[in-house]
Design a protein around this motif. Sequence first.
Motif, PDB file in Angstrom:
ATOM      1  N   LYS A  78     -22.226 -18.813 -87.135  1.00 38.32           N
ATOM      2  CA  LYS A  78     -22.717 -18.351 -88.435  1.00 38.32           C
ATOM      3  C   LYS A  78     -21.993 -17.070 -88.806  1.00 38.32           C
ATOM      4  CE  LYS A  78     -26.946 -16.620 -90.729  1.00 38.32           C
ATOM      5  NZ  LYS A  78     -26.302 -15.315 -91.073  1.00 38.32           N
ATOM      6  N   ASP A  79     -21.760 -16.869 -90.112  1.00 39.40           N
ATOM      7  CA  ASP A  79     -21.342 -15.563 -90.606  1.00 39.40           C
ATOM      8  C   ASP A  79     -22.332 -15.116 -91.672  1.00 39.40           C
ATOM      9  OD1 ASP A  79     -20.634 -16.860 -93.001  1.00 39.40           O
ATOM     10  OD2 ASP A  79     -18.505 -16.912 -92.518  1.00 39.40           O
ATOM     11  N   ASN A  80     -22.026 -14.065 -92.409  1.00 36.07           N
ATOM     12  CA  ASN A  80     -23.017 -13.567 -93.363  1.00 36.07           C
ATOM     13  C   ASN A  80     -23.220 -14.497 -94.556  1.00 36.07           C
ATOM     14  OD1 ASN A  80     -20.327 -12.609 -94.190  1.00 36.07           O
ATOM     15  ND2 ASN A  80     -21.404 -11.561 -95.839  1.00 36.07           N
ATOM     16  N   LYS A  81     -22.367 -15.520 -94.694  1.00 39.39           N
ATOM     17  CA  LYS A  81     -22.549 -16.500 -95.760  1.00 39.39           C
ATOM     18  C   LYS A  81     -23.431 -17.667 -95.331  1.00 39.39           C
ATOM     19  CE  LYS A  81     -18.217 -15.485 -98.154  1.00 39.39           C
ATOM     20  NZ  LYS A  81     -16.938 -16.027 -98.665  1.00 39.39           N
ATOM     21  N   GLY A  82     -23.611 -17.840 -94.028  1.00 39.52           N
ATOM     22  CA  GLY A  82     -24.461 -18.913 -93.547  1.00 39.52           C
ATOM     23  C   GLY A  82     -23.897 -19.611 -92.330  1.00 39.52           C
ATOM     24  N   PRO A  83     -24.599 -20.633 -91.810  1.00 41.92           N
ATOM     25  CA  PRO A  83     -24.145 -21.358 -90.620  1.00 41.92           C
ATOM     26  C   PRO A  83     -22.914 -22.214 -90.908  1.00 41.92           C
ATOM     27  CG  PRO A  83     -26.500 -21.684 -91.016  1.00 41.92           C
ATOM     28  CD  PRO A  83     -25.936 -21.067 -92.252  1.00 41.92           C
ATOM     29  N   TYR A  84     -22.096 -22.376 -89.875  1.00 39.27           N
ATOM     30  CA  TYR A  84     -21.004 -23.338 -89.925  1.00 39.27           C
ATOM     31  C   TYR A  84     -21.553 -24.711 -89.526  1.00 39.27           C
ATOM     32  CZ  TYR A  84     -17.645 -19.599 -90.640  1.00 39.27           C
ATOM     33  OH  TYR A  84     -16.951 -18.548 -91.182  1.00 39.27           O
ATOM     34  N   ASN A  85     -20.757 -25.745 -89.754  1.00 38.91           N
ATOM     35  CA  ASN A  85     -21.194 -27.113 -89.475  1.00 38.91           C
ATOM     36  C   ASN A  85     -21.476 -27.282 -87.977  1.00 38.91           C
ATOM     37  OD1 ASN A  85     -20.066 -30.075 -88.637  1.00 38.91           O
ATOM     38  ND2 ASN A  85     -21.299 -30.133 -90.496  1.00 38.91           N
ATOM     39  N   PHE A  86     -22.697 -27.679 -87.649  1.00 38.85           N
ATOM     40  CA  PHE A  86     -23.102 -27.751 -86.244  1.00 38.85           C
ATOM     41  C   PHE A  86     -22.318 -28.814 -85.479  1.00 38.85           C
ATOM     42  CE2 PHE A  86     -25.737 -29.839 -82.997  1.00 38.85           C
ATOM     43  CZ  PHE A  86     -25.832 -28.794 -82.092  1.00 38.85           C
ATOM     44  N   GLU A  87     -22.138 -29.997 -86.078  1.00 41.56           N
ATOM     45  CA  GLU A  87     -21.464 -31.089 -85.374  1.00 41.56           C
ATOM     46  C   GLU A  87     -20.022 -30.725 -85.026  1.00 41.56           C
ATOM     47  OE1 GLU A  87     -23.456 -31.524 -87.975  1.00 41.56           O
ATOM     48  OE2 GLU A  87     -25.078 -32.598 -86.942  1.00 41.56           O
ATOM     49  N   LEU A  88     -19.312 -30.084 -85.958  1.00 40.83           N
ATOM     50  CA  LEU A  88     -17.927 -29.704 -85.681  1.00 40.83           C
ATOM     51  C   LEU A  88     -17.879 -28.562 -84.665  1.00 40.83           C
ATOM     52  CD1 LEU A  88     -14.962 -30.041 -86.126  1.00 40.83           C
ATOM     53  CD2 LEU A  88     -15.138 -28.721 -88.253  1.00 40.83           C
ATOM     54  N   ARG A  89     -18.818 -27.639 -84.783  1.00 45.05           N
ATOM     55  CA  ARG A  89     -18.883 -26.577 -83.784  1.00 45.05           C
ATOM     56  C   ARG A  89     -19.114 -27.157 -82.388  1.00 45.05           C
ATOM     57  NH1 ARG A  89     -23.985 -23.426 -81.868  1.00 45.05           N
ATOM     58  NH2 ARG A  89     -24.648 -23.464 -84.055  1.00 45.05           N
ATOM     59  N   LYS A  90     -20.044 -28.117 -82.288  1.00 45.76           N
ATOM     60  CA  LYS A  90     -20.335 -28.747 -80.999  1.00 45.76           C
ATOM     61  C   LYS A  90     -19.122 -29.504 -80.461  1.00 45.76           C
ATOM     62  CE  LYS A  90     -23.689 -31.698 -78.638  1.00 45.76           C
ATOM     63  NZ  LYS A  90     -22.666 -32.459 -77.890  1.00 45.76           N
ATOM     64  N   LYS A  91     -18.393 -30.155 -81.361  1.00 49.07           N
ATOM     65  CA  LYS A  91     -17.188 -30.874 -80.942  1.00 49.07           C
ATOM     66  C   LYS A  91     -16.190 -29.906 -80.295  1.00 49.07           C
ATOM     67  CE  LYS A  91     -15.404 -33.952 -83.748  1.00 49.07           C
ATOM     68  NZ  LYS A  91     -14.639 -34.610 -84.852  1.00 49.07           N
ATOM     69  N   LEU A  92     -16.023 -28.723 -80.900  1.00 50.54           N
ATOM     70  CA  LEU A  92     -15.093 -27.733 -80.350  1.00 50.54           C
ATOM     71  C   LEU A  92     -15.592 -27.190 -79.015  1.00 50.54           C
ATOM     72  CD1 LEU A  92     -14.357 -25.846 -83.686  1.00 50.54           C
ATOM     73  CD2 LEU A  92     -12.725 -27.241 -82.402  1.00 50.54           C
ATOM     74  N   VAL A  93     -16.890 -26.967 -78.905  1.00 52.04           N
ATOM     75  CA  VAL A  93     -17.458 -26.506 -77.637  1.00 52.04           C
ATOM     76  C   VAL A  93     -17.269 -27.563 -76.556  1.00 52.04           C
ATOM     77  CG1 VAL A  93     -19.618 -25.959 -76.445  1.00 52.04           C
ATOM     78  CG2 VAL A  93     -19.123 -24.915 -78.664  1.00 52.04           C
ATOM     79  N   ASP A  94     -17.498 -28.825 -76.899  1.00 55.87           N
ATOM     80  CA  ASP A  94     -17.337 -29.917 -75.935  1.00 55.87           C
ATOM     81  C   ASP A  94     -15.897 -30.003 -75.432  1.00 55.87           C
ATOM     82  OD1 ASP A  94     -19.994 -30.551 -76.194  1.00 55.87           O
ATOM     83  OD2 ASP A  94     -19.674 -32.270 -77.537  1.00 55.87           O
ATOM     84  N   VAL A  95     -14.937 -29.842 -76.336  1.00 56.47           N
ATOM     85  CA  VAL A  95     -13.525 -29.866 -75.936  1.00 56.47           C
ATOM     86  C   VAL A  95     -13.229 -28.694 -75.003  1.00 56.47           C
ATOM     87  CG1 VAL A  95     -11.148 -29.632 -76.751  1.00 56.47           C
ATOM     88  CG2 VAL A  95     -12.748 -31.087 -77.997  1.00 56.47           C
ATOM     89  N   ALA A  96     -13.719 -27.504 -75.341  1.00 52.07           N
ATOM     90  CA  ALA A  96     -13.489 -26.335 -74.499  1.00 52.07           C
ATOM     91  C   ALA A  96     -14.073 -26.531 -73.105  1.00 52.07           C
ATOM     92  CB  ALA A  96     -14.086 -25.095 -75.162  1.00 52.07           C
ATOM     93  N   GLN A  97     -15.277 -27.092 -73.045  1.00 51.45           N
ATOM     94  CA  GLN A  97     -15.909 -27.325 -71.748  1.00 51.45           C
ATOM     95  C   GLN A  97     -15.162 -28.383 -70.942  1.00 51.45           C
ATOM     96  OE1 GLN A  97     -19.949 -28.246 -72.873  1.00 51.45           O
ATOM     97  NE2 GLN A  97     -20.595 -26.099 -72.807  1.00 51.45           N
ATOM     98  N   LYS A  98     -14.736 -29.426 -71.610  1.00 45.53           N
ATOM     99  CA  LYS A  98     -14.039 -30.527 -70.930  1.00 45.53           C
ATOM    100  C   LYS A  98     -12.753 -30.051 -70.270  1.00 45.53           C
ATOM    101  CE  LYS A  98     -12.040 -35.105 -71.810  1.00 45.53           C
ATOM    102  NZ  LYS A  98     -11.824 -36.174 -72.836  1.00 45.53           N
ATOM    103  N   TYR A  99     -12.041 -29.123 -70.916  1.00 47.94           N
ATOM    104  CA  TYR A  99     -10.733 -28.693 -70.409  1.00 47.94           C
ATOM    105  C   TYR A  99     -10.760 -27.274 -69.838  1.00 47.94           C
ATOM    106  CZ  TYR A  99      -8.959 -32.917 -72.545  1.00 47.94           C
ATOM    107  OH  TYR A  99      -8.734 -34.243 -72.864  1.00 47.94           O
ATOM    108  N   ARG A 115     -20.854  -9.117 -90.680  1.00 44.07           N
ATOM    109  CA  ARG A 115     -20.177  -8.886 -91.966  1.00 44.07           C
ATOM    110  C   ARG A 115     -18.835  -9.584 -91.889  1.00 44.07           C
ATOM    111  NH1 ARG A 115     -22.676  -4.622 -89.968  1.00 44.07           N
ATOM    112  NH2 ARG A 115     -24.291  -3.585 -91.196  1.00 44.07           N
ATOM    113  N   TYR A 116     -18.823 -10.818 -92.322  1.00 44.42           N
ATOM    114  CA  TYR A 116     -17.674 -11.674 -91.998  1.00 44.42           C
ATOM    115  C   TYR A 116     -17.669 -12.874 -92.927  1.00 44.42           C
ATOM    116  CZ  TYR A 116     -14.558 -14.283 -88.744  1.00 44.42           C
ATOM    117  OH  TYR A 116     -13.524 -14.955 -88.157  1.00 44.42           O
TER     118      TYR A 116
END
Length: 344
Positions: free
Chosen positions: A261-282, A293-294
């Motif tokens: 999330k930034d000060n404009k609101g949350p980012y897309n949860f599914e895409l965020r999770k996809k990136l986290v899953d890739v990071a964890q996998k590798y 403030r971002y």
Amino acid sequence: MKLNKEYIVKTLVKYLDIPSPGGYTTKIINEAKKEFEDMGIPARLTNKGALIATFEGINDKEHKTISAHVDTLGAMVKEITTDGRLKFHKIGGGSWNAIEGENCHVITQEGKKYRGSILPRQASSHIYGEASYKTLRDGENMLVRIDEKVHTKEEVLNMGIRVGDFIYMDTRTEITENGFIKSRYIDDKSAVAIVFSICKYLRENNITPKYTTHFFLSNYEEIGHGVSAVPEKTKEFIAIDIGTVGEGQESDEYSVSIAAKDNKGPYNFELRKKLVDVAQKYNINYKVDVYNRYGSDASAVVHQGYDVNFACIGPGVDGTHHYERTHIEAIENNIKLLIKYITE
């Protein structure tokens, strides 16, 4: 995954050395266009002067777009004082204190450059005593002292300096032996280096992305309207920016920061999770963070009404919008994550 660290650093320094305050980005965009084309990646300019390079993928029906912004903070001449100094407006954010004492260039409309320094009006403690450090640092009291024999407004005008000329600060880039990178404008020149390092890796290893991928180099992000021409088949949009390192934040200078999330609101949860899953996998070092403030090109895109899933990642940076610092490991982790993301 073996990355070319020497190329990463060389590319980062190259683009840090090209001045590009918001509104003055033609030179850096042209250089980036040439670099894409030298790799055999077609690139086109938008009407607003941004750059879109397209790496064809196996699937051409659903596209991914990854952005980085080439524009930085900077300043613009607002007024020439009677004693030959320059008042200025800041371009983008950052505090006035962050640029006190910094050397700079003033570039005229005709392209001539003049050196100068940014100082408060009452700089000398020998003359002004306590006022030298108590005076408010703001647009009224901060001035450019030009390194020329000028004492009047007329003498400055005779040099060709005018209201509207751009001012950019020295970056003071330093790469330490243990991998720290110190410089102004790591935000967002580090992302430019990440983009070209991804492209170089794919080319040298004959890897084709799973989906056609666009690399969008925006040129007005610091002003708030960087991306306004998202390629039409884009389903997922990721902005590479920076993670904020400091009190109350999860980001560090060695990991890829993934914004929740930034000060404009949350980012897309599914895409965020996809990136986290890739990071964890590798086993890619990552942090998930919420910023105070971002904003990013990704959040700006969805606020314009584009129907895309959106995320924001970047290297963790200490002292953002000041004299910034990160580590080569953070940049490498961003490159690794995005390579795996676009090839899986």
